[in-house]
Every structure is written in C-alpha cells, then in structure tokens.
Design a protein around this motif. Sequence first.
Motif, PDB file in Angstrom:
ATOM      1  N   TYR A 109       0.809  -1.216   0.000  1.00 35.73           N
ATOM      2  CA  TYR A 109       0.000   0.000   0.000  1.00 35.73           C
ATOM      3  C   TYR A 109       0.845   1.270   0.000  1.00 35.73           C
ATOM      4  N   LEU A 110       2.108   1.157   0.389  1.00 38.85           N
ATOM      5  CA  LEU A 110       2.995   2.315   0.428  1.00 38.85           C
ATOM      6  C   LEU A 110       4.019   2.294  -0.695  1.00 38.85           C
ATOM      7  N   LEU A 111       4.702   1.169  -0.869  1.00 35.17           N
ATOM      8  CA  LEU A 111       5.859   1.139  -1.762  1.00 35.17           C
ATOM      9  C   LEU A 111       5.542   1.406  -3.238  1.00 35.17           C
ATOM     10  N   PRO A 112       4.457   0.879  -3.805  1.00 40.87           N
ATOM     11  CA  PRO A 112       4.204   1.170  -5.221  1.00 40.87           C
ATOM     12  C   PRO A 112       4.131   2.661  -5.530  1.00 40.87           C
ATOM     13  N   HIS A 113       3.652   3.455  -4.578  1.00 42.84           N
ATOM     14  CA  HIS A 113       3.533   4.898  -4.789  1.00 42.84           C
ATOM     15  C   HIS A 113       4.869   5.608  -4.582  1.00 42.84           C
ATOM     16  N   VAL A 114       5.780   4.967  -3.853  1.00 44.09           N
ATOM     17  CA  VAL A 114       7.059   5.588  -3.526  1.00 44.09           C
ATOM     18  C   VAL A 114       8.151   5.197  -4.524  1.00 44.09           C
ATOM     19  N   LEU A 115       8.178   3.938  -4.919  1.00 41.07           N
ATOM     20  CA  LEU A 115       9.352   3.407  -5.620  1.00 41.07           C
ATOM     21  C   LEU A 115       9.540   3.949  -7.025  1.00 41.07           C
ATOM     22  N   THR A 116       8.448   4.170  -7.748  1.00 42.97           N
ATOM     23  CA  THR A 116       8.595   4.634  -9.136  1.00 42.97           C
ATOM     24  C   THR A 116       9.337   5.960  -9.196  1.00 42.97           C
ATOM     25  N   ARG A 117       8.920   6.927  -8.398  1.00 44.37           N
ATOM     26  CA  ARG A 117       9.583   8.239  -8.388  1.00 44.37           C
ATOM     27  C   ARG A 117      10.988   8.142  -7.812  1.00 44.37           C
ATOM     28  N   PHE A 118      11.141   7.315  -6.786  1.00 46.74           N
ATOM     29  CA  PHE A 118      12.449   7.175  -6.148  1.00 46.74           C
ATOM     30  C   PHE A 118      13.473   6.602  -7.130  1.00 46.74           C
ATOM     31  N   MET A 119      13.078   5.588  -7.871  1.00 49.07           N
ATOM     32  CA  MET A 119      14.000   4.961  -8.827  1.00 49.07           C
ATOM     33  C   MET A 119      14.274   5.868 -10.023  1.00 49.07           C
ATOM     34  N   ASP A 120      13.302   6.688 -10.392  1.00 43.48           N
ATOM     35  CA  ASP A 120      13.540   7.661 -11.466  1.00 43.48           C
ATOM     36  C   ASP A 120      14.577   8.695 -11.043  1.00 43.48           C
ATOM     37  N   LYS A 121      14.548   9.082  -9.776  1.00 47.41           N
ATOM     38  CA  LYS A 121      15.496  10.081  -9.274  1.00 47.41           C
ATOM     39  C   LYS A 121      16.897   9.517  -9.097  1.00 47.41           C
ATOM     40  N   PHE A 122      16.972   8.224  -8.743  1.00 51.66           N
ATOM     41  CA  PHE A 122      18.270   7.617  -8.433  1.00 51.66           C
ATOM     42  C   PHE A 122      18.440   6.309  -9.212  1.00 51.66           C
ATOM     43  N   PRO A 123      18.616   6.418 -10.527  1.00 55.72           N
ATOM     44  CA  PRO A 123      18.652   5.214 -11.374  1.00 55.72           C
ATOM     45  C   PRO A 123      19.855   4.299 -11.109  1.00 55.72           C
ATOM     46  N   LYS A 124      20.913   4.810 -10.511  1.00 52.73           N
ATOM     47  CA  LYS A 124      22.091   3.982 -10.248  1.00 52.73           C
ATOM     48  C   LYS A 124      21.974   3.171  -8.960  1.00 52.73           C
ATOM     49  N   LEU A 125      20.964   3.477  -8.157  1.00 51.08           N
ATOM     50  CA  LEU A 125      20.781   2.785  -6.889  1.00 51.08           C
ATOM     51  C   LEU A 125      19.935   1.529  -7.111  1.00 51.08           C
ATOM     52  N   GLN A 126      20.466   0.391  -6.696  1.00 51.34           N
ATOM     53  CA  GLN A 126      19.760  -0.875  -6.847  1.00 51.34           C
ATOM     54  C   GLN A 126      19.018  -1.205  -5.552  1.00 51.34           C
ATOM     55  N   LEU A 127      17.693  -1.260  -5.637  1.00 48.87           N
ATOM     56  CA  LEU A 127      16.884  -1.570  -4.461  1.00 48.87           C
ATOM     57  C   LEU A 127      16.605  -3.068  -4.380  1.00 48.87           C
TER      58      LEU A 127
END
Length: 312
Positions: free
Chosen positions: A104-122
Amino acid sequence: MTLIQLEYIIAVDTYRSFVAAAEKCFVTQPTLSMQIQKLEESIGVKIFDRSRQPVVPTEIGEKIITQARIILIESKKIPEIVQNQNGELDGELKIGVIPTIAPYLLPHVLTRFMDKFPKLQLQIWEYTTERIVHELKVGILDCGILSTPLQESGIIEKPLFYENFVAYISEESTLFNKKMLSSDDIGEDKLWLLNEGHCMRGQVLNICHHRHNHDHSGGFEYNTGSVETLKKMVDINSGITILPELSIMDYSEDQLNRIRYFKSPEPVREISLVTTQNFVKKQAIDALTQEIMETIPEKFKTKKKKEVLSFQ
C-alpha cells in the motif's frame, strides 16, 4: 587479518553453515573454510565449534564476530563518504518491509524514487517484524519499514507517519448502521484477524482490549497473513475486520460504504524507518525517507487526537 576473512566469519555466523555462507559470499566452500582457518591460526583461537550442527561460534568467537560486524560496518562508510562528495547514489539498498504496509505504500514511492536515483539498486523483502529486526542486527538489511515502538536494543526508530485503523463491516453486521465505532463495539460480531506473528494482530486486539467474539466462526478458524484475505472473508462470510487506512485508498464506492472510522482518540499505528545504531548508506536512507514523506497524505503526519497502539 583481512576484511574478506571478517566477512566470511560473519556469513558463517549468520547462516550457521559453511556451505550456505560460501554460497552467499559467492566463493567455494573450501576457499571460505581455508580463509577462516587462516584467521583462526593468525589470532590463535577457534572462532567456530565445527563439531556441532548447525555450526556455532565458540565463546571467544562470539566476541570476535561482534567486533567484526562493527569493523565491516565502519569500512563501508568510506564509499559513502565518496558518494556524498560526488552527490550521487549508487550501490545497493536492502530494505525489509512488513506485509501490511508494503503493497500500500511502496508502489507509490518506488517509481519516483527509482527515477530520481537510477544507479541505486533496491532490494526489498516482505518480512515479519521479528525477521526484519534480526536481519538488521546481523547486517543483511540496511533498513526496515515497520510498526513501532519496538523497544529493541541496538535499533534506532525514526517515526514517519501515523496510520489510522478502520473497520471493514459486512452489510449483515449489527454494526453496519453505525456511523462511527468505539472500541467497545468490537466484539458484537465475528472479528477476522491476521495470524500469529504479525504485529498488526496484537494492535487490533488492543483496540478491543482483547475482547472479541469467537462464536460466529461457522465451525472453522481461518489463519492468514494477508490484509486482502481479511476483507474477502468479511465479504463472503460476514463479520468485521480491522484494516490499515492506506489499504483502502483504491477501494470502490461500494467498498468504502463498508468502512467505519473510530471515535477520537482514533487508534493508529506508528510507522517508522528503522536502522541499527551504526548504520551505513545514510544518504540513500535519508532520500528514501524524504520520498515517503512526500507521498503519504498530510493527515498521517500528526498523532494529535490519536492513540498509538502497541502490539504487545
């Protein structure tokens, strides 16, 4: 003594197996065993009792492994210093999240987060609170997102928001005609709960002061770790369940018609980002925290007129 040798003894302590530790370190078992033996010879003590299965540290070995974890954590801060200087985030960030918050939280957070930091592997795992705390302490995870307070030594909690609990009620329930509920109302009908091991179960039981009616089970008891399953059990079998508010954000009008809020002080759970005391990857964790705070509704950011529930 080398950092690699320290990494190997930590892996054996974590997985209690030379074979499993070698797999996790991407080396052969003979290579890992040889390096640990060299370390033991260089310091003049046995770190592991190899006669026992699963393998366990010796008394002195436990102290050495504790210090090895500190050394490795501190060594990982050097690349982080360089990252901070360059203003970039890369590498890996390993996160543990409890199942009642992750979808309920992560789908809304991860897309923008990964767009901002594409080199970071989650790398993200849905685990129970107990497992997240354990894997934080042994260094497998970098941070966790879960319900607090934990009152765990060595764990640092940074509260993020306060999520309301709401009731989801069958149209056949005697509570359906009520506009708002009190804790005393819970117990008049069958209450569907998560199974043992989920912290939300304890919080829900605290809402109704551990009083709920078992007489409406229809001859069976259903054990689940899924919030969505709880909702479906109410839809099909009547009764009531308690849900975290983020889980209802995409509900249809018909589903929202079955939602009831609680009277003030509203029962809530505190959701925090947790780390160990000597955690690394501070810049990445701070960026994740900021993204979460930008995503959640404003009303979740205060605990005024709310009651934070324990899960003990």
